[in-house]
Structures are given as structure tokens and as C-alpha cells.
Design a protein around this motif. Structure first.
Motif, PDB file in Angstrom:
ATOM      1  N   UNK A  45      49.407  39.727  46.286  1.00 12.67           N
ATOM      2  CA  UNK A  45      49.118  41.052  45.739  1.00 12.67           C
ATOM      3  C   UNK A  45      48.092  40.970  44.613  1.00 12.67           C
ATOM      4  N   UNK A  46      47.386  42.088  44.406  1.00 15.03           N
ATOM      5  CA  UNK A  46      46.467  42.254  43.273  1.00 15.03           C
ATOM      6  C   UNK A  46      46.932  43.468  42.482  1.00 15.03           C
ATOM      7  N   UNK A  62      50.646  39.557  28.058  1.00 13.49           N
ATOM      8  CA  UNK A  62      50.565  40.685  28.991  1.00 13.49           C
ATOM      9  C   UNK A  62      51.125  40.289  30.362  1.00 13.49           C
ATOM     10  N   UNK A  63      50.729  39.130  30.832  1.00 14.36           N
ATOM     11  CA  UNK A  63      51.230  38.646  32.121  1.00 14.36           C
ATOM     12  C   UNK A  63      52.741  38.445  32.080  1.00 14.36           C
ATOM     13  N   UNK A  81      50.349  36.771  42.717  1.00 19.07           N
ATOM     14  CA  UNK A  81      50.039  38.049  42.089  1.00 19.07           C
ATOM     15  C   UNK A  81      48.851  37.852  41.147  1.00 19.07           C
ATOM     16  N   UNK A  82      47.720  38.465  41.493  1.00 18.96           N
ATOM     17  CA  UNK A  82      46.539  38.456  40.625  1.00 18.96           C
ATOM     18  C   UNK A  82      46.666  39.660  39.697  1.00 18.96           C
ATOM     19  N   UNK A  83      46.603  39.415  38.383  1.00 21.24           N
ATOM     20  CA  UNK A  83      46.850  40.468  37.399  1.00 21.24           C
ATOM     21  C   UNK A  83      45.620  40.711  36.540  1.00 21.24           C
ATOM     22  N   UNK A  84      45.231  41.987  36.444  1.00 14.23           N
ATOM     23  CA  UNK A  84      44.215  42.442  35.505  1.00 14.23           C
ATOM     24  C   UNK A  84      44.920  43.465  34.629  1.00 14.23           C
TER      25      UNK A  84
END
Length: 91
Positions: A45-46, A62-63, A81-84
Motif C-alpha cells: 500500500x501507499x 510520524x511513521x 506500506x509506503x508513507x508520506x
């Protein structure tokens, strides 16, 4: 045996409840990882998320907040999981 993918609706619900984001975009990228060994362990997921909760926090903190909201799902259906994650003044 394959682990079922996490539900986008369940992931979004947990993130909204825990972080009250002003922006939340969650995408299932699992199709891009078909055949990858990790694909059997859950979905890919992104996430793009903007929340006041991230103000003053570094990237790692934050992550951690995101992972805390998704803790159970991380064990049962999220392989990657790619997190921005941004604060409102950074978006």
C-alpha cells in the motif's frame, strides 16, 4: 498459505479515527508486486496523509503514529506500506 490483504476501508477507518487527517489518500499497489515473495504475506500500500498530529514531529515519529493506528493490520494483511506523512503547513 497466503495472508489475506488488509481492507482499504478498515485501514482508512483506523487512520481517520486515530489521526483525524485533513487529507488521506490510500492506494493498493499489490498488483505491482504480483509474484514477489512478500505478496503472499499481505498487500502493498501507499499512503499520503496530512494531519495536525504530525506538527513538530520528525519522520520517524510520524511513521510510528501511523503504524500504531494500523498495528493489528500490520500483523494480518499489510506486507508493505509506503508513507508520506505531513503536517498541514508542509502540504
Amino acid at each position: 498459505m497466503s495472508t489475506p490483504k488488509a481492507s482499504l476501508a478498515e485501514m482508512e477507518s483506523r487512520l481517520r479515527a486515530g489521526l483525524q487527517p485533513s487529507t488521506l489518500t490510500l492506494q493498493d499497489d499489490s498488483h505491482q508486486h504480483a509474484g514477489h515473495a512478500g505478496a503472499k504475506e499481505g498487500g502493498h500500500y501507499s499512503l499520503r496523509i496530512v494531519s495536525d498530529r504530525f506538527t513538530g514531529l520528525n519522520r520517524v515519529a510520524r511513521h510510528r503514529l501511523v503504524y500504531h493506528c494500523l498495528a493489528e493490520l500490520m500483523q494480518q494483511g499489510i506486507h508493505a506500506l509506503a508513507i508520506d506523512a505531513s503536517a498541514p503547513d508542509e502540504a
